[in-house]
Design a protein around this motif. Structure first.
Motif: not given
Lengths: 322, 322
Positions: A176-200
Protein backbone atom coordinates in the motif's frame (compact mmCIF):
# COMPACT_ATOMS: atom_id res chain seq x y z
CA UNK A 1 -10.90 16.49 16.11
CA UNK A 2 -7.20 15.94 15.36
CA UNK A 3 -5.76 16.35 11.83
CA UNK A 4 -5.76 12.58 11.23
CA UNK A 5 -9.46 12.35 12.07
CA UNK A 6 -10.14 15.31 9.78
CA UNK A 7 -8.25 13.55 6.98
CA UNK A 8 -10.28 10.38 7.54
CA UNK A 9 -13.53 12.32 7.57
CA UNK A 10 -12.69 13.85 4.21
CA UNK A 11 -11.32 10.76 2.44
CA UNK A 12 -13.48 7.95 3.80
CA UNK A 13 -16.71 8.90 1.99
CA UNK A 14 -14.82 9.08 -1.34
CA UNK A 15 -13.20 5.70 -0.73
CA UNK A 16 -16.50 4.12 0.25
CA UNK A 17 -18.32 5.60 -2.73
CA UNK A 18 -15.69 4.22 -5.09
CA UNK A 19 -15.85 0.76 -3.51
CA UNK A 20 -19.64 0.79 -3.72
CA UNK A 21 -19.47 1.79 -7.41
CA UNK A 22 -17.24 -1.24 -8.04
CA UNK A 23 -19.61 -3.58 -6.17
CA UNK A 24 -22.47 -2.15 -8.23
CA UNK A 25 -20.72 -3.09 -11.47
CA UNK A 26 -20.17 -6.72 -10.50
CA UNK A 27 -22.53 -9.55 -11.44
CA UNK A 28 -25.76 -9.56 -9.44
CA UNK A 29 -24.99 -12.93 -7.85
CA UNK A 30 -21.67 -11.61 -6.50
CA UNK A 31 -22.83 -8.29 -5.09
CA UNK A 32 -24.37 -9.29 -1.73
CA UNK A 33 -21.17 -11.05 -0.66
CA UNK A 34 -18.97 -8.20 -1.87
CA UNK A 35 -21.10 -5.66 -0.01
CA UNK A 36 -21.06 -7.84 3.10
CA UNK A 37 -17.28 -7.90 3.24
CA UNK A 38 -16.87 -4.24 2.24
CA UNK A 39 -19.46 -3.03 4.77
CA UNK A 40 -17.97 -4.94 7.68
CA UNK A 41 -16.63 -1.88 9.41
CA UNK A 42 -13.06 -1.94 8.15
CA UNK A 43 -11.06 1.20 8.74
CA UNK A 44 -9.89 1.49 5.10
CA UNK A 45 -6.43 1.59 6.57
CA UNK A 46 -4.63 0.43 3.39
CA UNK A 47 -6.25 2.88 0.93
CA UNK A 48 -5.69 5.73 3.37
CA UNK A 49 -2.00 4.80 3.59
CA UNK A 50 -1.68 4.75 -0.20
CA UNK A 51 -3.24 8.20 -0.50
CA UNK A 52 -1.21 9.70 2.36
CA UNK A 53 2.05 8.24 1.07
CA UNK A 54 1.48 9.43 -2.49
CA UNK A 55 0.66 12.97 -1.30
CA UNK A 56 3.57 13.03 1.15
CA UNK A 57 5.81 12.29 -1.83
CA UNK A 58 4.43 14.98 -4.07
CA UNK A 59 1.38 13.49 -5.83
CA UNK A 60 -1.20 16.20 -6.56
CA UNK A 61 -3.59 14.44 -8.98
CA UNK A 62 -7.09 13.12 -8.43
CA UNK A 63 -6.93 9.66 -9.99
CA UNK A 64 -5.55 7.65 -7.09
CA UNK A 65 -8.82 6.10 -5.87
CA UNK A 66 -8.73 2.96 -8.08
CA UNK A 67 -5.19 2.21 -6.90
CA UNK A 68 -5.94 2.96 -3.24
CA UNK A 69 -9.16 0.94 -3.31
CA UNK A 70 -7.52 -2.01 -5.06
CA UNK A 71 -5.58 -2.49 -1.81
CA UNK A 72 -8.86 -2.66 0.09
CA UNK A 73 -10.26 -5.14 -2.45
CA UNK A 74 -7.18 -7.37 -2.15
CA UNK A 75 -7.45 -7.17 1.63
CA UNK A 76 -11.16 -8.04 1.46
CA UNK A 77 -10.41 -11.03 -0.79
CA UNK A 78 -7.89 -12.36 1.72
CA UNK A 79 -10.45 -11.85 4.53
CA UNK A 80 -13.01 -13.93 2.64
CA UNK A 81 -10.50 -16.74 2.13
CA UNK A 82 -9.05 -16.44 5.66
CA UNK A 83 -12.36 -16.71 7.40
CA UNK A 84 -12.97 -20.01 5.64
CA UNK A 85 -9.54 -21.16 6.72
CA UNK A 86 -9.99 -20.20 10.31
CA UNK A 87 -13.46 -21.68 10.46
CA UNK A 88 -14.18 -18.24 11.89
CA UNK A 89 -17.90 -17.78 12.39
CA UNK A 90 -17.60 -14.16 13.46
CA UNK A 91 -15.74 -11.24 11.92
CA UNK A 92 -15.93 -7.95 13.81
CA UNK A 93 -19.02 -9.20 15.65
CA UNK A 94 -20.95 -10.16 12.50
CA UNK A 95 -21.40 -13.56 10.89
CA UNK A 96 -18.63 -14.44 8.45
CA UNK A 97 -19.45 -14.42 4.74
CA UNK A 98 -18.96 -18.16 4.29
CA UNK A 99 -21.53 -18.89 7.02
CA UNK A 100 -24.06 -16.60 5.33
CA UNK A 101 -23.33 -17.37 1.68
CA UNK A 102 -21.58 -20.78 1.66
CA UNK A 103 -17.88 -21.62 1.43
CA UNK A 104 -17.90 -22.49 -2.25
CA UNK A 105 -19.48 -19.21 -3.28
CA UNK A 106 -17.24 -17.25 -0.89
CA UNK A 107 -13.98 -18.71 -2.26
CA UNK A 108 -15.03 -17.61 -5.74
CA UNK A 109 -16.11 -14.13 -4.69
CA UNK A 110 -12.64 -13.80 -3.16
CA UNK A 111 -11.15 -14.76 -6.53
CA UNK A 112 -13.38 -12.22 -8.28
CA UNK A 113 -12.19 -9.46 -5.92
CA UNK A 114 -8.54 -10.40 -6.51
CA UNK A 115 -9.14 -10.20 -10.24
CA UNK A 116 -11.01 -6.90 -9.97
CA UNK A 117 -8.18 -5.37 -7.93
CA UNK A 118 -5.65 -6.45 -10.54
CA UNK A 119 -7.76 -5.09 -13.35
CA UNK A 120 -8.24 -1.71 -11.69
CA UNK A 121 -4.48 -1.37 -11.27
CA UNK A 122 -3.71 -2.66 -14.77
CA UNK A 123 -5.88 0.16 -16.19
CA UNK A 124 -3.22 2.70 -15.19
CA UNK A 125 -0.68 1.11 -17.50
CA UNK A 126 2.08 1.43 -14.84
CA UNK A 127 3.59 -2.08 -14.70
CA UNK A 128 5.49 -1.69 -11.38
CA UNK A 129 2.16 -1.22 -9.57
CA UNK A 130 0.91 -4.60 -10.79
CA UNK A 131 4.25 -6.18 -10.01
CA UNK A 132 4.33 -4.95 -6.42
CA UNK A 133 0.73 -5.96 -5.78
CA UNK A 134 1.19 -9.45 -7.25
CA UNK A 135 4.37 -9.93 -5.27
CA UNK A 136 2.61 -8.81 -2.07
CA UNK A 137 -0.30 -11.15 -2.68
CA UNK A 138 2.06 -14.06 -3.35
CA UNK A 139 3.87 -13.35 -0.08
CA UNK A 140 0.60 -12.90 1.83
CA UNK A 141 -0.68 -16.30 0.69
CA UNK A 142 2.71 -17.87 1.47
CA UNK A 143 2.67 -16.38 4.99
CA UNK A 144 -0.81 -17.75 5.59
CA UNK A 145 0.26 -21.17 4.32
CA UNK A 146 3.21 -21.13 6.71
CA UNK A 147 0.88 -20.17 9.54
CA UNK A 148 -1.30 -23.20 8.86
CA UNK A 149 1.75 -25.45 8.59
CA UNK A 150 2.75 -24.32 12.10
CA UNK A 151 -0.66 -24.60 13.79
CA UNK A 152 -0.26 -26.11 17.27
CA UNK A 153 3.50 -25.94 16.85
CA UNK A 154 4.95 -24.60 20.09
CA UNK A 155 8.47 -25.34 18.84
CA UNK A 156 7.89 -22.43 16.46
CA UNK A 157 10.91 -20.16 16.67
CA UNK A 158 10.34 -16.46 17.22
CA UNK A 159 12.14 -15.85 13.91
CA UNK A 160 9.59 -18.02 12.07
CA UNK A 161 6.76 -16.28 13.94
CA UNK A 162 8.02 -12.95 12.58
CA UNK A 163 8.35 -14.46 9.10
CA UNK A 164 4.71 -15.57 9.29
CA UNK A 165 3.28 -12.24 10.49
CA UNK A 166 5.41 -10.31 8.02
CA UNK A 167 4.02 -12.54 5.29
CA UNK A 168 0.38 -12.65 6.22
CA UNK A 169 -0.01 -8.98 7.23
CA UNK A 170 2.96 -6.70 6.63
CA UNK A 171 3.67 -7.22 2.92
CA UNK A 172 0.25 -5.97 1.83
CA UNK A 173 0.57 -2.88 4.04
CA UNK A 174 4.06 -2.39 2.63
CA UNK A 175 2.62 -2.63 -0.89
CA UNK A 176 0.00 0.00 0.00
CA UNK A 177 2.81 2.39 0.93
CA UNK A 178 5.18 1.45 -1.88
CA UNK A 179 2.46 1.78 -4.54
CA UNK A 180 1.64 5.24 -3.19
CA UNK A 181 5.30 6.18 -3.64
CA UNK A 182 5.47 4.67 -7.15
CA UNK A 183 2.30 6.53 -8.09
CA UNK A 184 3.90 9.79 -6.90
CA UNK A 185 6.88 8.99 -9.12
CA UNK A 186 9.14 9.09 -6.05
CA UNK A 187 12.91 8.54 -6.25
CA UNK A 188 14.16 4.99 -5.57
CA UNK A 189 15.41 6.11 -2.13
CA UNK A 190 12.05 7.57 -1.19
CA UNK A 191 10.26 4.49 -2.51
CA UNK A 192 12.42 2.33 -0.24
CA UNK A 193 11.72 4.63 2.72
CA UNK A 194 7.98 4.32 2.03
CA UNK A 195 8.34 0.53 1.84
CA UNK A 196 10.29 0.45 5.12
CA UNK A 197 7.64 2.54 6.84
CA UNK A 198 4.91 0.18 5.56
CA UNK A 199 6.75 -3.00 6.51
CA UNK A 200 7.46 -1.85 10.08
CA UNK A 201 3.94 -0.53 10.48
CA UNK A 202 2.52 -3.82 9.18
CA UNK A 203 4.57 -5.92 11.61
CA UNK A 204 3.56 -3.63 14.48
CA UNK A 205 -0.08 -3.87 13.41
CA UNK A 206 -0.06 -7.68 13.63
CA UNK A 207 1.87 -7.67 16.93
CA UNK A 208 -0.79 -5.41 18.44
CA UNK A 209 -3.48 -7.71 17.02
CA UNK A 210 -1.81 -10.71 18.60
CA UNK A 211 -1.58 -8.92 21.97
CA UNK A 212 -5.22 -7.77 21.76
CA UNK A 213 -6.32 -11.32 21.07
CA UNK A 214 -5.23 -12.06 24.66
CA UNK A 215 -6.41 -8.89 26.33
CA UNK A 216 -9.48 -7.63 24.50
CA UNK A 217 -12.89 -8.90 25.63
CA UNK A 218 -15.22 -10.29 22.95
CA UNK A 219 -17.59 -7.35 23.49
CA UNK A 220 -14.91 -4.98 22.17
CA UNK A 221 -13.09 -7.04 19.52
CA UNK A 222 -16.18 -8.72 18.06
CA UNK A 223 -14.49 -12.10 18.16
CA UNK A 224 -14.07 -14.67 20.95
CA UNK A 225 -11.33 -13.86 23.48
CA UNK A 226 -8.04 -15.77 23.05
CA UNK A 227 -9.29 -17.13 19.75
CA UNK A 228 -5.69 -17.63 18.57
CA UNK A 229 -5.00 -19.90 21.52
CA UNK A 230 -8.22 -21.81 20.87
CA UNK A 231 -7.44 -22.19 17.18
CA UNK A 232 -3.95 -23.47 17.91
CA UNK A 233 -2.06 -20.38 16.74
CA UNK A 234 1.15 -19.92 18.70
CA UNK A 235 1.63 -16.15 18.69
CA UNK A 236 4.18 -14.03 20.49
CA UNK A 237 2.49 -13.84 23.93
CA UNK A 238 2.44 -17.66 24.12
CA UNK A 239 5.93 -18.06 22.65
CA UNK A 240 7.43 -15.58 25.14
CA UNK A 241 5.60 -17.27 28.01
CA UNK A 242 6.85 -20.73 26.94
CA UNK A 243 10.41 -19.46 26.71
CA UNK A 244 10.25 -18.49 30.40
CA UNK A 245 8.93 -21.85 31.64
CA UNK A 246 11.24 -24.50 32.99
CA UNK A 247 11.90 -27.25 30.41
CA UNK A 248 9.62 -29.84 32.00
CA UNK A 249 6.63 -27.50 32.32
CA UNK A 250 7.26 -26.25 28.81
CA UNK A 251 7.29 -29.78 27.41
CA UNK A 252 4.03 -30.67 29.17
CA UNK A 253 2.18 -27.56 28.00
CA UNK A 254 3.60 -27.84 24.50
CA UNK A 255 2.40 -31.43 24.27
CA UNK A 256 -1.11 -30.58 25.54
CA UNK A 257 -1.36 -27.65 23.13
CA UNK A 258 -0.12 -29.73 20.21
CA UNK A 259 -2.62 -32.53 20.90
CA UNK A 260 -5.47 -30.04 21.48
CA UNK A 261 -6.01 -31.53 24.95
CA UNK A 262 -6.61 -28.22 26.78
CA UNK A 263 -10.17 -27.77 28.07
CA UNK A 264 -11.94 -24.40 27.82
CA UNK A 265 -11.09 -23.83 31.49
CA UNK A 266 -7.42 -24.71 30.88
CA UNK A 267 -7.35 -22.26 27.99
CA UNK A 268 -8.93 -19.48 30.04
CA UNK A 269 -6.46 -20.09 32.89
CA UNK A 270 -3.58 -20.13 30.43
CA UNK A 271 -4.76 -16.85 28.95
CA UNK A 272 -4.97 -15.28 32.44
CA UNK A 273 -1.50 -16.53 33.32
CA UNK A 274 -0.03 -15.18 30.10
CA UNK A 275 -1.68 -11.77 30.50
CA UNK A 276 -0.88 -11.39 34.20
CA UNK A 277 2.69 -12.55 33.47
CA UNK A 278 3.05 -9.47 31.25
CA UNK A 279 3.50 -11.36 27.95
CA UNK A 280 0.81 -9.42 26.13
CA UNK A 281 2.50 -6.23 27.33
CA UNK A 282 5.85 -7.50 26.07
CA UNK A 283 4.23 -8.12 22.70
CA UNK A 284 3.02 -4.50 22.66
CA UNK A 285 6.54 -3.37 23.54
CA UNK A 286 7.80 -5.28 20.48
CA UNK A 287 5.13 -3.48 18.46
CA UNK A 288 6.28 -0.15 19.87
CA UNK A 289 9.83 -0.81 18.67
CA UNK A 290 8.54 -1.46 15.13
CA UNK A 291 6.47 1.73 15.29
CA UNK A 292 9.65 3.57 16.22
CA UNK A 293 11.32 2.08 13.14
CA UNK A 294 8.40 3.24 11.02
CA UNK A 295 8.82 6.76 12.36
CA UNK A 296 12.55 6.64 11.59
CA UNK A 297 11.76 5.60 8.02
CA UNK A 298 9.89 8.90 7.59
CA UNK A 299 13.00 10.95 8.48
CA UNK A 300 14.15 11.62 4.88
CA UNK A 301 10.66 12.68 3.76
CA UNK A 302 10.18 16.34 2.87
CA UNK A 303 8.12 18.29 5.42
CA UNK A 304 4.43 18.21 4.55
CA UNK A 305 1.06 17.87 6.32
CA UNK A 306 0.77 14.30 4.99
CA UNK A 307 4.18 13.33 6.36
CA UNK A 308 2.96 14.56 9.75
CA UNK A 309 -0.20 12.49 9.38
CA UNK A 310 1.86 9.39 8.59
CA UNK A 311 3.76 9.98 11.83
CA UNK A 312 0.55 10.78 13.71
CA UNK A 313 -1.00 7.48 12.57
CA UNK A 314 1.57 5.48 14.54
CA UNK A 315 0.49 6.36 18.08
CA UNK A 316 -3.15 5.24 17.83
CA UNK A 317 -1.93 1.97 16.32
CA UNK A 318 -0.48 0.98 19.69
CA UNK A 319 -3.37 2.33 21.74
CA UNK A 320 -6.18 0.75 19.79
CA UNK A 321 -8.58 -1.46 21.70
CA UNK A 322 -9.65 -3.66 18.77
CA UNK B 1 2.99 -38.33 -36.13
CA UNK B 2 0.97 -35.38 -37.47
CA UNK B 3 2.29 -31.78 -37.40
CA UNK B 4 0.27 -30.91 -34.27
CA UNK B 5 1.75 -33.85 -32.38
CA UNK B 6 5.21 -32.81 -33.55
CA UNK B 7 4.57 -29.28 -32.28
CA UNK B 8 3.44 -30.62 -28.91
CA UNK B 9 6.46 -32.88 -28.69
CA UNK B 10 8.74 -29.92 -29.20
CA UNK B 11 7.00 -27.35 -26.97
CA UNK B 12 5.76 -29.47 -24.08
CA UNK B 13 9.15 -30.17 -22.48
CA UNK B 14 9.97 -26.44 -22.54
CA UNK B 15 6.62 -25.54 -20.98
CA UNK B 16 6.99 -28.21 -18.31
CA UNK B 17 10.54 -27.17 -17.50
CA UNK B 18 9.46 -23.56 -17.07
CA UNK B 19 6.55 -24.54 -14.82
CA UNK B 20 8.83 -26.75 -12.73
CA UNK B 21 11.34 -23.89 -12.38
CA UNK B 22 8.53 -21.70 -11.03
CA UNK B 23 7.41 -24.38 -8.56
CA UNK B 24 11.03 -24.72 -7.44
CA UNK B 25 11.18 -21.01 -6.60
CA UNK B 26 8.08 -21.05 -4.40
CA UNK B 27 8.18 -21.51 -0.62
CA UNK B 28 8.94 -25.07 0.46
CA UNK B 29 5.53 -25.47 2.13
CA UNK B 30 3.74 -24.59 -1.13
CA UNK B 31 5.73 -26.75 -3.55
CA UNK B 32 4.16 -30.20 -3.04
CA UNK B 33 0.66 -28.86 -3.75
CA UNK B 34 1.85 -26.84 -6.75
CA UNK B 35 3.63 -29.87 -8.19
CA UNK B 36 0.59 -32.03 -7.53
CA UNK B 37 -1.68 -29.78 -9.58
CA UNK B 38 0.91 -29.12 -12.30
CA UNK B 39 1.77 -32.81 -12.68
CA UNK B 40 -1.83 -33.95 -12.93
CA UNK B 41 -1.61 -34.79 -16.62
CA UNK B 42 -3.00 -31.57 -18.08
CA UNK B 43 -2.51 -31.09 -21.80
CA UNK B 44 -1.00 -27.58 -21.43
CA UNK B 45 -3.71 -26.58 -23.85
CA UNK B 46 -3.75 -22.88 -22.88
CA UNK B 47 0.03 -22.22 -23.10
CA UNK B 48 0.17 -24.07 -26.41
CA UNK B 49 -2.63 -21.85 -27.74
CA UNK B 50 -0.81 -18.69 -26.64
CA UNK B 51 2.39 -19.79 -28.37
CA UNK B 52 0.64 -20.90 -31.58
CA UNK B 53 -1.43 -17.73 -31.77
CA UNK B 54 1.54 -15.43 -31.23
CA UNK B 55 3.56 -17.23 -33.92
CA UNK B 56 0.63 -17.33 -36.33
CA UNK B 57 0.50 -13.53 -36.00
CA UNK B 58 4.19 -12.95 -36.61
CA UNK B 59 5.91 -13.31 -33.23
CA UNK B 60 9.46 -14.64 -33.69
CA UNK B 61 11.03 -14.04 -30.25
CA UNK B 62 11.91 -16.52 -27.55
CA UNK B 63 10.50 -14.86 -24.42
CA UNK B 64 6.90 -16.05 -24.53
CA UNK B 65 7.13 -18.87 -21.97
CA UNK B 66 6.33 -16.76 -18.86
CA UNK B 67 3.21 -15.41 -20.57
CA UNK B 68 2.13 -18.81 -21.94
CA UNK B 69 2.75 -20.54 -18.63
CA UNK B 70 0.91 -17.86 -16.66
CA UNK B 71 -2.23 -19.13 -18.40
CA UNK B 72 -1.51 -22.64 -17.12
CA UNK B 73 -0.88 -21.27 -13.61
CA UNK B 74 -4.18 -19.37 -13.65
CA UNK B 75 -5.94 -22.49 -14.90
CA UNK B 76 -4.28 -24.58 -12.15
CA UNK B 77 -5.36 -22.06 -9.51
CA UNK B 78 -8.97 -22.31 -10.67
CA UNK B 79 -8.71 -26.13 -10.60
CA UNK B 80 -7.53 -26.04 -6.98
CA UNK B 81 -10.44 -23.80 -5.99
CA UNK B 82 -12.97 -25.67 -8.17
CA UNK B 83 -12.19 -29.05 -6.73
CA UNK B 84 -12.95 -27.73 -3.27
CA UNK B 85 -16.21 -26.32 -4.58
CA UNK B 86 -17.30 -29.48 -6.26
CA UNK B 87 -16.30 -31.61 -3.29
CA UNK B 88 -14.54 -33.54 -6.06
CA UNK B 89 -12.42 -36.27 -4.55
CA UNK B 90 -10.90 -37.30 -7.87
CA UNK B 91 -9.31 -35.25 -10.65
CA UNK B 92 -8.16 -37.18 -13.71
CA UNK B 93 -8.17 -40.41 -11.69
CA UNK B 94 -5.98 -39.04 -8.87
CA UNK B 95 -6.99 -37.71 -5.47
CA UNK B 96 -7.79 -33.99 -5.47
CA UNK B 97 -5.32 -31.64 -3.83
CA UNK B 98 -7.69 -30.60 -1.05
CA UNK B 99 -8.14 -34.24 0.00
CA UNK B 100 -4.37 -34.75 0.15
CA UNK B 101 -3.31 -31.38 1.55
CA UNK B 102 -6.41 -29.93 3.28
CA UNK B 103 -8.90 -27.35 2.02
CA UNK B 104 -7.46 -24.43 3.89
CA UNK B 105 -3.97 -24.96 2.53
CA UNK B 106 -5.32 -25.61 -0.97
CA UNK B 107 -7.34 -22.36 -1.13
CA UNK B 108 -4.18 -20.41 -0.30
CA UNK B 109 -1.97 -22.25 -2.76
CA UNK B 110 -4.55 -21.34 -5.38
CA UNK B 111 -4.18 -17.69 -4.33
CA UNK B 112 -0.40 -17.97 -4.52
CA UNK B 113 -0.63 -19.34 -8.07
CA UNK B 114 -2.97 -16.52 -9.11
CA UNK B 115 -0.49 -14.02 -7.72
CA UNK B 116 2.48 -15.73 -9.36
CA UNK B 117 0.74 -15.71 -12.75
CA UNK B 118 0.03 -12.00 -12.41
CA UNK B 119 3.59 -11.26 -11.39
CA UNK B 120 5.06 -13.20 -14.32
CA UNK B 121 2.91 -11.23 -16.73
CA UNK B 122 3.57 -7.90 -14.99
CA UNK B 123 7.32 -8.44 -15.54
CA UNK B 124 6.84 -7.81 -19.27
CA UNK B 125 5.64 -4.28 -18.65
CA UNK B 126 2.85 -4.65 -21.25
CA UNK B 127 -0.28 -3.46 -19.39
CA UNK B 128 -2.90 -4.91 -21.82
CA UNK B 129 -1.68 -8.43 -20.98
CA UNK B 130 -2.42 -7.92 -17.28
CA UNK B 131 -5.72 -6.27 -18.12
CA UNK B 132 -6.94 -9.14 -20.31
CA UNK B 133 -5.86 -11.79 -17.80
CA UNK B 134 -7.51 -10.00 -14.84
CA UNK B 135 -10.68 -9.51 -16.84
CA UNK B 136 -10.69 -13.21 -17.82
CA UNK B 137 -10.17 -14.29 -14.23
CA UNK B 138 -12.96 -12.02 -13.03
CA UNK B 139 -15.31 -13.50 -15.63
CA UNK B 140 -14.19 -17.06 -14.84
CA UNK B 141 -14.97 -16.62 -11.15
CA UNK B 142 -18.29 -14.97 -12.02
CA UNK B 143 -19.22 -17.88 -14.32
CA UNK B 144 -18.45 -20.36 -11.56
CA UNK B 145 -20.48 -18.35 -9.07
CA UNK B 146 -23.43 -18.38 -11.49
CA UNK B 147 -23.02 -22.14 -11.90
CA UNK B 148 -23.31 -22.65 -8.14
CA UNK B 149 -26.30 -20.31 -7.97
CA UNK B 150 -28.05 -22.53 -10.53
CA UNK B 151 -27.19 -25.93 -9.01
CA UNK B 152 -30.23 -28.24 -9.22
CA UNK B 153 -32.03 -25.59 -11.24
CA UNK B 154 -33.75 -27.35 -14.12
CA UNK B 155 -35.52 -24.12 -15.04
CA UNK B 156 -32.14 -22.93 -16.19
CA UNK B 157 -32.55 -21.45 -19.65
CA UNK B 158 -30.23 -22.61 -22.40
CA UNK B 159 -29.09 -19.00 -22.76
CA UNK B 160 -28.01 -18.92 -19.10
CA UNK B 161 -26.31 -22.31 -19.52
CA UNK B 162 -24.22 -20.80 -22.33
CA UNK B 163 -23.49 -17.74 -20.21
CA UNK B 164 -22.21 -20.04 -17.45
CA UNK B 165 -19.97 -22.20 -19.65
CA UNK B 166 -18.65 -19.15 -21.49
CA UNK B 167 -17.78 -17.66 -18.12
CA UNK B 168 -16.28 -20.63 -16.38
CA UNK B 169 -14.32 -22.02 -19.34
CA UNK B 170 -14.26 -19.95 -22.50
CA UNK B 171 -12.99 -16.58 -21.26
CA UNK B 172 -9.68 -17.97 -20.04
CA UNK B 173 -9.12 -19.81 -23.34
CA UNK B 174 -10.06 -16.61 -25.13
CA UNK B 175 -7.50 -14.74 -23.01
CA UNK B 176 -4.84 -17.33 -23.93
CA UNK B 177 -5.44 -16.53 -27.60
CA UNK B 178 -5.87 -12.78 -27.21
CA UNK B 179 -2.69 -12.45 -25.14
CA UNK B 180 -0.79 -14.37 -27.83
CA UNK B 181 -2.04 -11.83 -30.38
CA UNK B 182 -1.20 -8.84 -28.15
CA UNK B 183 2.28 -10.27 -27.58
CA UNK B 184 2.75 -10.54 -31.35
CA UNK B 185 1.74 -6.88 -31.61
CA UNK B 186 -1.13 -7.88 -33.92
CA UNK B 187 -3.49 -5.33 -35.46
CA UNK B 188 -6.80 -4.72 -33.61
CA UNK B 189 -8.65 -6.74 -36.28
CA UNK B 190 -6.34 -9.70 -35.89
CA UNK B 191 -6.53 -9.46 -32.11
CA UNK B 192 -10.33 -9.66 -32.36
CA UNK B 193 -10.08 -12.63 -34.74
CA UNK B 194 -7.77 -14.39 -32.25
CA UNK B 195 -10.23 -13.64 -29.43
CA UNK B 196 -13.16 -14.96 -31.52
CA UNK B 197 -11.26 -18.16 -32.27
CA UNK B 198 -10.50 -18.62 -28.56
CA UNK B 199 -14.03 -17.89 -27.38
CA UNK B 200 -15.64 -20.34 -29.83
CA UNK B 201 -13.03 -22.97 -29.08
CA UNK B 202 -13.57 -22.53 -25.34
CA UNK B 203 -17.35 -22.89 -25.61
CA UNK B 204 -16.89 -26.01 -27.79
CA UNK B 205 -14.41 -27.40 -25.28
CA UNK B 206 -16.91 -27.17 -22.42
CA UNK B 207 -19.77 -28.53 -24.55
CA UNK B 208 -17.66 -31.60 -25.36
CA UNK B 209 -16.78 -31.93 -21.65
CA UNK B 210 -20.46 -31.80 -20.75
CA UNK B 211 -21.28 -34.48 -23.36
CA UNK B 212 -18.38 -36.68 -22.22
CA UNK B 213 -19.61 -36.46 -18.65
CA UNK B 214 -22.62 -38.50 -19.85
CA UNK B 215 -20.86 -40.88 -22.22
CA UNK B 216 -17.35 -41.48 -20.93
CA UNK B 217 -16.82 -44.35 -18.47
CA UNK B 218 -14.90 -43.57 -15.27
CA UNK B 219 -12.02 -45.77 -16.44
CA UNK B 220 -11.36 -43.33 -19.29
CA UNK B 221 -12.26 -39.93 -17.81
CA UNK B 222 -10.76 -40.52 -14.38
CA UNK B 223 -13.88 -39.20 -12.67
CA UNK B 224 -17.22 -40.84 -11.82
CA UNK B 225 -19.65 -41.21 -14.77
CA UNK B 226 -22.45 -38.64 -14.93
CA UNK B 227 -20.82 -36.68 -12.11
CA UNK B 228 -22.54 -33.49 -13.28
CA UNK B 229 -25.95 -35.12 -12.86
CA UNK B 230 -24.96 -36.41 -9.42
CA UNK B 231 -23.66 -33.01 -8.34
CA UNK B 232 -26.84 -31.30 -9.48
CA UNK B 233 -25.36 -29.53 -12.50
CA UNK B 234 -27.95 -29.10 -15.24
CA UNK B 235 -25.85 -29.19 -18.41
CA UNK B 236 -26.95 -29.21 -22.04
CA UNK B 237 -27.72 -32.98 -22.38
CA UNK B 238 -30.18 -32.76 -19.47
CA UNK B 239 -31.62 -29.41 -20.56
CA UNK B 240 -32.25 -30.66 -24.11
CA UNK B 241 -33.82 -33.86 -22.75
CA UNK B 242 -36.08 -31.89 -20.38
CA UNK B 243 -37.20 -29.63 -23.22
CA UNK B 244 -38.49 -32.69 -25.11
CA UNK B 245 -40.49 -34.14 -22.20
CA UNK B 246 -44.19 -33.46 -21.85
CA UNK B 247 -44.87 -30.79 -19.23
CA UNK B 248 -46.08 -33.17 -16.52
CA UNK B 249 -43.07 -35.50 -16.81
CA UNK B 250 -40.76 -32.53 -16.95
CA UNK B 251 -42.22 -31.05 -13.80
CA UNK B 252 -41.89 -34.35 -11.93
CA UNK B 253 -38.28 -34.91 -12.96
CA UNK B 254 -37.36 -31.28 -12.35
CA UNK B 255 -38.80 -31.50 -8.86
CA UNK B 256 -36.95 -34.74 -8.03
CA UNK B 257 -33.69 -33.32 -9.37
CA UNK B 258 -34.13 -30.07 -7.47
CA UNK B 259 -34.85 -31.88 -4.18
CA UNK B 260 -31.99 -34.34 -4.74
CA UNK B 261 -34.45 -37.22 -4.45
CA UNK B 262 -33.03 -39.35 -7.28
CA UNK B 263 -31.42 -42.61 -6.12
CA UNK B 264 -28.17 -43.86 -7.69
CA UNK B 265 -30.28 -46.25 -9.81
CA UNK B 266 -32.58 -43.41 -10.89
CA UNK B 267 -29.53 -41.35 -11.89
CA UNK B 268 -28.00 -44.23 -13.85
CA UNK B 269 -31.32 -44.84 -15.65
CA UNK B 270 -31.66 -41.14 -16.38
CA UNK B 271 -28.14 -41.05 -17.78
CA UNK B 272 -28.93 -44.06 -20.03
CA UNK B 273 -32.16 -42.47 -21.23
CA UNK B 274 -30.43 -39.18 -22.03
CA UNK B 275 -27.56 -40.87 -23.91
CA UNK B 276 -29.77 -43.31 -25.83
CA UNK B 277 -32.15 -40.42 -26.64
CA UNK B 278 -29.25 -38.76 -28.48
CA UNK B 279 -28.92 -35.74 -26.18
CA UNK B 280 -25.19 -36.18 -25.62
CA UNK B 281 -24.80 -36.39 -29.41
CA UNK B 282 -26.82 -33.19 -29.82
CA UNK B 283 -24.48 -31.51 -27.37
CA UNK B 284 -21.52 -32.61 -29.49
CA UNK B 285 -23.30 -31.21 -32.56
CA UNK B 286 -23.57 -27.87 -30.77
CA UNK B 287 -19.84 -28.14 -30.05
CA UNK B 288 -19.18 -28.87 -33.73
CA UNK B 289 -20.96 -25.66 -34.72
CA UNK B 290 -18.73 -23.64 -32.36
CA UNK B 291 -15.65 -25.37 -33.76
CA UNK B 292 -16.80 -24.31 -37.23
CA UNK B 293 -17.05 -20.73 -35.95
CA UNK B 294 -13.52 -21.01 -34.58
CA UNK B 295 -12.29 -22.14 -37.99
CA UNK B 296 -14.06 -19.22 -39.65
CA UNK B 297 -12.34 -16.83 -37.25
CA UNK B 298 -9.00 -17.99 -38.66
CA UNK B 299 -9.96 -16.97 -42.22
CA UNK B 300 -8.27 -13.54 -42.17
CA UNK B 301 -5.01 -14.95 -40.76
CA UNK B 302 -1.97 -14.92 -43.05
CA UNK B 303 -0.97 -18.37 -44.30
CA UNK B 304 1.55 -19.99 -41.93
CA UNK B 305 2.32 -23.39 -40.44
CA UNK B 306 0.97 -22.18 -37.08
CA UNK B 307 -2.32 -21.04 -38.62
CA UNK B 308 -2.67 -24.56 -40.02
CA UNK B 309 -1.96 -26.01 -36.58
CA UNK B 310 -4.64 -23.80 -35.04
CA UNK B 311 -7.10 -25.21 -37.60
CA UNK B 312 -5.78 -28.73 -37.10
CA UNK B 313 -6.35 -28.48 -33.33
CA UNK B 314 -10.11 -28.20 -33.80
CA UNK B 315 -10.85 -31.74 -35.07
CA UNK B 316 -9.34 -33.68 -32.14
CA UNK B 317 -11.26 -31.41 -29.77
CA UNK B 318 -14.52 -33.03 -30.90
CA UNK B 319 -13.13 -36.57 -31.06
CA UNK B 320 -11.46 -36.61 -27.66
CA UNK B 321 -12.51 -39.36 -25.26
CA UNK B 322 -11.66 -37.51 -22.04
Amino acid sequence: MNPLERFYEKELPRINRFLESQAERMHVSVRPTVRHVLDSGGKRFRPVLTILMARALGYRGDDILPLACSLELLHSATLLHDDILDGARLRRGRQSAHVLFGSTHTILVGDALLALANRLVAEYGIPPLTRHLSEALLRTATGEIQEIAHLRDTDLSIATYYEIITGKTAFLIQAACRCGAVFADASPDMEEAAADYGLSLGIAFQLVDDALDYTSPASVSGKPAASDLKEGKATLPLLLFLADLDPQERRRLAEDFKMDRLTPDDLENLRDTIVSGGYADKTREAAASYLARAETALAPFPASPERDLLALALGPMLDRKK
